[in-house]
Design a protein around this motif. Sequence first.
Motif, PDB file in Angstrom:
ATOM      1  N   UNK A 235       0.836  -1.212   0.000  1.00  0.00           N
ATOM      2  CA  UNK A 235       0.000   0.000   0.000  1.00  0.00           C
ATOM      3  C   UNK A 235       0.866   1.256   0.000  1.00  0.00           C
ATOM      4  N   UNK A 236       1.971   1.221   0.735  1.00  0.00           N
ATOM      5  CA  UNK A 236       2.875   2.377   0.761  1.00  0.00           C
ATOM      6  C   UNK A 236       3.483   2.618  -0.620  1.00  0.00           C
ATOM      7  N   UNK A 237       3.859   1.545  -1.310  1.00  0.00           N
ATOM      8  CA  UNK A 237       4.442   1.689  -2.653  1.00  0.00           C
ATOM      9  C   UNK A 237       3.411   2.184  -3.654  1.00  0.00           C
ATOM     10  N   UNK A 238       2.167   1.768  -3.504  1.00  0.00           N
ATOM     11  CA  UNK A 238       1.089   2.267  -4.363  1.00  0.00           C
ATOM     12  C   UNK A 238       0.834   3.746  -4.104  1.00  0.00           C
ATOM     13  N   UNK A 239       0.759   4.119  -2.832  1.00  0.00           N
ATOM     14  CA  UNK A 239       0.482   5.516  -2.466  1.00  0.00           C
ATOM     15  C   UNK A 239       1.601   6.448  -2.922  1.00  0.00           C
ATOM     16  N   UNK A 240       2.842   5.917  -2.919  1.00  0.00           N
ATOM     17  CA  UNK A 240       3.990   6.738  -3.321  1.00  0.00           C
ATOM     18  C   UNK A 240       4.119   6.838  -4.840  1.00  0.00           C
ATOM     19  N   UNK A 241       3.326   6.051  -5.569  1.00  0.00           N
ATOM     20  CA  UNK A 241       3.395   6.088  -7.024  1.00  0.00           C
ATOM     21  C   UNK A 241       4.476   5.202  -7.606  1.00  0.00           C
ATOM     22  N   UNK A 242       5.179   4.458  -6.764  1.00  0.00           N
ATOM     23  CA  UNK A 242       6.226   3.580  -7.294  1.00  0.00           C
ATOM     24  C   UNK A 242       5.604   2.368  -7.991  1.00  0.00           C
TER      25      UNK A 242
END
Length: 310
Positions: A235-242
Motif C-alpha cells: 500500500x505504501x508503494x502504491x500511495x507513493x506512485x512507485x
Amino acid sequence: MTVNVLFAATENRWAEYEAPLRDAISAAGINAHITTDIAPDQVDYIVYAPNSKLQDFAPYTRAKAVLNLWAGVEAIVGNPTLHLPLCRMVDPALTQGMVEWVTGHILRLHLGMDAHIGAVPGTWTPQAPPLAFDTRISVLGLGTLGTACALALSALGFDVAGWSRSQKQIEGITCLSGAEGLDAALARADYCVLLLPKTPKTENTINARTLALMPKGARILNPGRGPLIDDAALRAALDAGHIDHATLDVFRVEPLPPDDPYWVHPQVTVTPHIASETRAAYSAKTVAENIRRGEAGDPFLHLVDRDAGY
C-alpha cells in the motif's frame, strides 16, 4: 478386490464430487467403494480437502495415500499425524483457469482498457498502447501453473522471465533462481506475477526492499497466496506512485473483510479468489489416476516434498 476410498471434505463438496469420482475411478478400471464414512482401518485412499473435519490421520493404518483436492497443501503438509504420501491437485482445468486469469488481467492493464471503459462519452484520446514486445513480465514460481502462465505470456509476445527456488530450463523463458536471481527478476518486472507456494521462506517475498527494486510504474498480480505480500509495504508503494497497480485474488484473511483498505484503493483490483478453481469433472480424473497408480505399484503423480513444503 474392492478399494475403499474415503471422501473427507465438506458436505457440499461430496454432492459435487460423488458422481464424477465414481465415473473416473470406474473408467480407470478400479472397483471402488467410495463414501464419506468408512472405518479408519479399512480405508485405502483418502480424497481430502484441508477444511475437512478429519485432522488426525493416525488411525488410518491401511491407507496408501492422501489425495488433496486443493492445489495448495500448506494447511496439511505440517500435520504431525500425517505419515502417508500426500499428493497435491494438478489438473488441466486448474491450469487453464490460471492462464486465463493471468493473461486476461495483464492484457487489461497492458492495453489500458479501464480508461476506455470508464471514459466520459465524447472523449477521444487516440493514444496507442505499448507492444508486448517491449514489455517485461516476471513470473515468480515456475511450478505447473507458473510455467503454463509464462509460456502463454511469451506466446503473446511478452518478454518473460521466471524465478524459482531451484534452477529451471524452459524454452523461450529466461529462468532465474536464488537470491540474486529474485532481485534480477524483480528489477526487470514491468509486471510481476506471484505464483509461489506459501511456505515460511516465501512469506513476504514482496516487501519494502523488493518493491523498491521494481521499475517505477510496475504492476503486480497475485493469484498465488496472500501471505506472499507484505500488505502495508505494498500500500505504501502504491500511495507513493512507485507501483502503479495491484490486481489481487488472494489475501491473508478470506473473505477479504469489508473494511479492508484494498477494497477502496484506486490502484487495486480485488477478485474473490477465483483465479483458478478446482472443477470436479477434471480433478476427479487426477484422483482416479493416482488410485490406479497406487494399486499398480507405480509412483504417485504430484507427490508433495515435505521438506520443501509443496
